[in-house]
Design a protein around this motif. Sequence first.
Motif, short mmCIF file in Angstrom:
data_model
loop_
_atom_site.label_atom_id
_atom_site.label_comp_id
_atom_site.label_asym_id
_atom_site.label_seq_id
_atom_site.Cartn_x
_atom_site.Cartn_y
_atom_site.Cartn_z
N ASP A 32 -5.03 0.06 8.44
CA ASP A 32 -6.29 -0.68 8.49
C ASP A 32 -7.45 0.05 9.16
O ASP A 32 -8.52 -0.49 9.30
N THR A 33 -7.21 1.29 9.61
CA THR A 33 -8.27 1.96 10.36
C THR A 33 -9.15 2.82 9.46
O THR A 33 -8.72 3.29 8.41
N LEU A 34 -10.35 3.03 9.94
CA LEU A 34 -11.27 3.92 9.23
C LEU A 34 -10.81 5.38 9.33
O LEU A 34 -11.28 6.23 8.58
N ASP A 35 -9.88 5.64 10.25
CA ASP A 35 -9.33 6.99 10.39
C ASP A 35 -7.98 7.14 9.68
O ASP A 35 -7.39 8.23 9.71
N VAL A 38 -5.42 5.83 4.11
CA VAL A 38 -5.96 5.17 2.92
C VAL A 38 -7.47 5.42 2.83
O VAL A 38 -7.98 5.86 1.79
N VAL A 39 -8.17 5.18 3.94
CA VAL A 39 -9.61 5.39 3.94
C VAL A 39 -9.94 6.88 3.85
O VAL A 39 -10.91 7.27 3.19
N GLU A 40 -9.13 7.71 4.47
CA GLU A 40 -9.34 9.15 4.37
C GLU A 40 -9.28 9.61 2.92
O GLU A 40 -10.11 10.41 2.45
N SER A 41 -8.30 9.09 2.19
CA SER A 41 -8.19 9.41 0.76
C SER A 41 -9.39 8.90 -0.02
O SER A 41 -9.88 9.56 -0.94
N ALA A 42 -9.89 7.71 0.37
CA ALA A 42 -11.05 7.13 -0.31
C ALA A 42 -12.30 7.97 -0.08
O ALA A 42 -13.09 8.19 -1.00
N ARG A 43 -12.48 8.45 1.13
CA ARG A 43 -13.63 9.31 1.43
C ARG A 43 -13.61 10.56 0.55
O ARG A 43 -14.63 10.96 -0.01
N HIS A 44 -12.43 11.15 0.45
CA HIS A 44 -12.30 12.37 -0.36
C HIS A 44 -12.59 12.07 -1.83
O HIS A 44 -13.27 12.85 -2.51
N ALA A 45 -12.09 10.94 -2.32
CA ALA A 45 -12.30 10.56 -3.72
C ALA A 45 -13.78 10.35 -4.01
O ALA A 45 -14.28 10.76 -5.06
N LEU A 46 -14.47 9.70 -3.08
CA LEU A 46 -15.90 9.45 -3.29
C LEU A 46 -16.70 10.76 -3.25
O LEU A 46 -17.71 10.90 -3.93
N GLY A 109 -9.31 -6.96 7.98
CA GLY A 109 -10.51 -6.17 8.21
C GLY A 109 -10.19 -4.75 8.63
O GLY A 109 -9.07 -4.45 9.07
N LEU A 110 -11.18 -3.88 8.49
CA LEU A 110 -11.01 -2.48 8.91
C LEU A 110 -11.29 -2.35 10.39
O LEU A 110 -12.25 -2.91 10.91
N LYS A 111 -10.46 -1.60 11.06
CA LYS A 111 -10.64 -1.35 12.49
C LYS A 111 -11.35 0.00 12.67
O LYS A 111 -11.01 0.97 12.02
N PRO A 112 -12.32 0.05 13.57
CA PRO A 112 -13.11 1.28 13.72
C PRO A 112 -12.36 2.46 14.31
O PRO A 112 -12.68 3.59 14.03
N GLY A 113 -11.34 2.22 15.12
CA GLY A 113 -10.65 3.36 15.72
C GLY A 113 -9.48 2.92 16.56
O GLY A 113 -9.47 3.09 17.76
N ILE A 120 4.08 7.23 14.44
CA ILE A 120 3.42 7.29 13.14
C ILE A 120 2.65 8.59 13.01
O ILE A 120 2.67 9.25 11.96
N ALA A 121 1.96 8.98 14.09
CA ALA A 121 1.22 10.24 14.08
C ALA A 121 2.17 11.41 13.86
O ALA A 121 1.87 12.35 13.10
N LEU A 122 3.34 11.36 14.50
CA LEU A 122 4.33 12.42 14.33
C LEU A 122 4.91 12.41 12.92
O LEU A 122 5.23 13.47 12.37
N ALA A 123 5.05 11.22 12.32
CA ALA A 123 5.55 11.14 10.94
C ALA A 123 4.56 11.80 9.99
O ALA A 123 4.95 12.55 9.09
#
Length: 199
Positions: A32-35, A38-46, A109-113, A120-123
């Motif tokens: 759910d985060t902007l970081d 999912v959102v990272e992939s969306a930024r790249h796609a746009l 909703g999206l969480k800012p950070g 999860i980060a290690l995964a």
Amino acid sequence: MTKKINIRHILIALVIFEIFFLYSINADAHCDTLDGPVVESARHALTTGDVTPLLKWVPSDDEQLIRTAFQNTMEVRKPGGQAQKLADMYFFETLVRIHRAGEGAPYTGLKPGVEVDPAIALADEALESGSVDKLVGVLTGATATGIRQRFRRALETRKHAAKSVAAGREFVEAYVIFTHYVEALHASVKGGTEHHGHQ
């Protein structure tokens, strides 16, 4: 007998809760985060204008919905500035909402950070590097610590269990916590855990 079984089930549930509750919250927050990925992939796609890499994040039944939202977003964001920011946020929210629905999880909703759980980060890091050794080491260490702490408590109280009824009860409590913790760990290892309960 029924009372003993019920207490046993409650203790197992509490142990499982302890192990997985924080994981679940942070895994959800990760999506759910902007970081998040999912959102990272969306930024790249746009940026590239190619929606195809995003489709992996949504069920096939929702593919057309995402394609349409993507095309609308690409059109609206053309002037740049505020129009681009609003269009991008609309698309991020749409994509994450559909992604979450596909997991059977609510969209809140999206969480800012939100800080991502270290596991999860290690995964994510393991997938990037191609090596899972660090993740295995961290999780194995945490599991070993949990077992050892409960073992020490059970062992120490066992030494004094015969001194009084109160001491005996203290041992039984530590014993139950220790054995059910181990049992819950073993059950989770045998059965595995699926994302948001989906297989």
